[in-house]
Motif scaffolding. Structure first.
Motif, PDB file in Angstrom:
ATOM      1  N   LEU A  39      30.824  73.850  -6.473  1.00 14.56           N
ATOM      2  CA  LEU A  39      29.641  73.014  -6.244  1.00 14.56           C
ATOM      3  C   LEU A  39      29.557  71.902  -7.284  1.00 14.56           C
ATOM      4  CD1 LEU A  39      27.020  75.857  -5.642  1.00 14.56           C
ATOM      5  CD2 LEU A  39      28.272  74.536  -3.911  1.00 14.56           C
ATOM      6  N   ASP A  40      28.908  70.815  -6.893  1.00 13.53           N
ATOM      7  CA  ASP A  40      28.671  69.700  -7.813  1.00 13.53           C
ATOM      8  C   ASP A  40      27.616  70.104  -8.833  1.00 13.53           C
ATOM      9  OD1 ASP A  40      28.824  67.132  -8.882  1.00 13.53           O
ATOM     10  OD2 ASP A  40      27.230  66.391  -7.569  1.00 13.53           O
ATOM     11  N   ASP A  41      27.739  69.587 -10.023  1.00 17.34           N
ATOM     12  CA  ASP A  41      26.715  69.765 -11.053  1.00 17.34           C
ATOM     13  C   ASP A  41      26.718  68.537 -11.955  1.00 17.34           C
ATOM     14  OD1 ASP A  41      28.794  70.041 -12.953  1.00 17.34           O
ATOM     15  OD2 ASP A  41      28.814  72.207 -12.732  1.00 17.34           O
ATOM     16  N   ASP A  42      25.796  68.497 -12.872  1.00 19.54           N
ATOM     17  CA  ASP A  42      25.697  67.360 -13.783  1.00 19.54           C
ATOM     18  C   ASP A  42      26.352  67.642 -15.135  1.00 19.54           C
ATOM     19  OD1 ASP A  42      24.264  65.873 -11.910  1.00 19.54           O
ATOM     20  OD2 ASP A  42      22.338  66.691 -12.579  1.00 19.54           O
ATOM     21  N   VAL A  43      27.138  68.702 -15.199  1.00 20.49           N
ATOM     22  CA  VAL A  43      27.715  69.130 -16.467  1.00 20.49           C
ATOM     23  C   VAL A  43      29.206  68.835 -16.556  1.00 20.49           C
ATOM     24  CG1 VAL A  43      28.107  71.126 -17.969  1.00 20.49           C
ATOM     25  CG2 VAL A  43      25.987  70.954 -16.654  1.00 20.49           C
ATOM     26  N   ASN A  44      29.954  69.206 -15.527  1.00 20.05           N
ATOM     27  CA  ASN A  44      31.415  69.121 -15.583  1.00 20.05           C
ATOM     28  C   ASN A  44      31.932  67.736 -15.213  1.00 20.05           C
ATOM     29  OD1 ASN A  44      32.246  71.933 -16.217  1.00 20.05           O
ATOM     30  ND2 ASN A  44      30.975  72.335 -14.427  1.00 20.05           N
ATOM     31  N   THR A  45      32.931  67.300 -15.958  1.00 16.32           N
ATOM     32  CA  THR A  45      33.558  66.002 -15.692  1.00 16.32           C
ATOM     33  C   THR A  45      34.669  66.174 -14.648  1.00 16.32           C
ATOM     34  OG1 THR A  45      35.243  66.317 -17.395  1.00 16.32           O
ATOM     35  CG2 THR A  45      33.157  65.274 -18.087  1.00 16.32           C
ATOM     36  N   TYR A  46      35.076  65.064 -14.070  1.00 16.31           N
ATOM     37  CA  TYR A  46      36.219  65.076 -13.151  1.00 16.31           C
ATOM     38  C   TYR A  46      37.427  65.705 -13.850  1.00 16.31           C
ATOM     39  CZ  TYR A  46      34.487  62.072  -9.328  1.00 16.31           C
ATOM     40  OH  TYR A  46      33.832  61.559  -8.241  1.00 16.31           O
ATOM     41  N   GLN A  47      37.675  65.292 -15.083  1.00 16.68           N
ATOM     42  CA  GLN A  47      38.852  65.765 -15.809  1.00 16.68           C
ATOM     43  C   GLN A  47      38.834  67.285 -15.971  1.00 16.68           C
ATOM     44  OE1 GLN A  47      36.964  63.189 -16.736  1.00 16.68           O
ATOM     45  NE2 GLN A  47      38.347  61.431 -16.742  1.00 16.68           N
ATOM     46  N   HIS A  48      37.651  67.832 -16.275  1.00 17.01           N
ATOM     47  CA  HIS A  48      37.544  69.280 -16.457  1.00 17.01           C
ATOM     48  C   HIS A  48      37.766  70.013 -15.132  1.00 17.01           C
ATOM     49  CE1 HIS A  48      36.441  73.091 -18.159  1.00 17.01           C
ATOM     50  NE2 HIS A  48      35.468  73.244 -17.275  1.00 17.01           N
ATOM     51  N   VAL A  49      37.177  69.514 -14.066  1.00 18.01           N
ATOM     52  CA  VAL A  49      37.352  70.136 -12.752  1.00 18.01           C
ATOM     53  C   VAL A  49      38.826  70.106 -12.347  1.00 18.01           C
ATOM     54  CG1 VAL A  49      36.788  69.970 -10.298  1.00 18.01           C
ATOM     55  CG2 VAL A  49      34.982  69.652 -12.016  1.00 18.01           C
ATOM     56  N   ASP A  73      32.018  65.837  -5.998  1.00 19.56           N
ATOM     57  CA  ASP A  73      31.029  64.887  -6.521  1.00 19.56           C
ATOM     58  C   ASP A  73      30.273  64.159  -5.414  1.00 19.56           C
ATOM     59  OD1 ASP A  73      29.723  63.485  -8.672  1.00 19.56           O
ATOM     60  OD2 ASP A  73      30.968  61.751  -8.158  1.00 19.56           O
ATOM     61  N   THR A  74      30.976  63.728  -4.375  1.00 21.75           N
ATOM     62  CA  THR A  74      30.330  62.911  -3.343  1.00 21.75           C
ATOM     63  C   THR A  74      29.630  63.736  -2.261  1.00 21.75           C
ATOM     64  OG1 THR A  74      32.398  62.733  -2.102  1.00 21.75           O
ATOM     65  CG2 THR A  74      31.901  60.966  -3.672  1.00 21.75           C
ATOM     66  N   GLU A  75      30.208  64.893  -1.909  1.00 24.73           N
ATOM     67  CA  GLU A  75      29.644  65.700  -0.827  1.00 24.73           C
ATOM     68  C   GLU A  75      28.853  66.909  -1.324  1.00 24.73           C
ATOM     69  OE1 GLU A  75      32.581  66.651   2.136  1.00 24.73           O
ATOM     70  OE2 GLU A  75      33.448  64.635   2.028  1.00 24.73           O
TER      71      GLU A  75
END
Length: 108
Positions: A39-49, A73-75
Motif C-alpha cells: 500500500l501507498d504511504d507517506d513514509v517510504n521513498t521510491y528507492q526504499h520500496v 504511489d499513483t494508484e
C-alpha cells in the motif's frame, strides 16, 4: 497438492462386534494462491520500496520494481507477487519488517 480424505466407509466384522473402517480417498486440489499487496504511504521513498522488492521478491528486476513503486504511489496499491500461501506469507512478513505498508494477504 494432494489431500487425503477418509471416506468410503466399509463394515468390518470383528469378533463380538461390528466396526466401520474409513478408507482413504485421494483428492487433488489446486494449491491456494495468495496476492502480496503493498500500500501507498507517506513514509517510504521510491528507492526504499524498489530496494525491498528487489531484495525479497524472487526474480524482481529493477524496471519492474520501479514500475510497481510508481503504481503504488499513483494508484494507492499494487500486487507485487502472487503464488503459494507459505511463500506469500514469508514475502509479506519480510516486506512489512522493512517498514512497507502492507494490505492483508488476498486469496486469488
Amino acid at each position: 497438492m494432494v489431500r487425503l480424505f477418509f471416506a468410503n466407509p466399509r463394515a468390518v466384522a470383528a469378533p463380538g462386534r461390528a466396526a466401520t473402517v474409513l478408507e482413504p480417498v485421494r483428492l487433488q486440489q489446486p494449491y491456494p494462491h495468495f496476492k502480496v499487496v503493498v500500500l501507498d504511504d507517506d513514509v517510504n521513498t521510491y528507492q526504499h520500496v524498489v530496494a525491498c522488492l528487489m531484495t525479497y521478491i524472487p526474480g524482481m528486476q529493477p524496471d519492474r520494481a520501479w514500475a510497481l513503486a510508481k503504481r503504488i504511489d499513483t494508484e494507492g496499491s499494487a500486487v507485487v507477487w502472487s503464488g503459494p500461501q507459505e511463500q506469500a506469507e514469508l514475502y509479506h512478513q519480510q516486506l512489512a519488517a522493512e517498514g512497507l505498508t502492507m494490505a492483508p494477504l488476498e486469496r486469488g
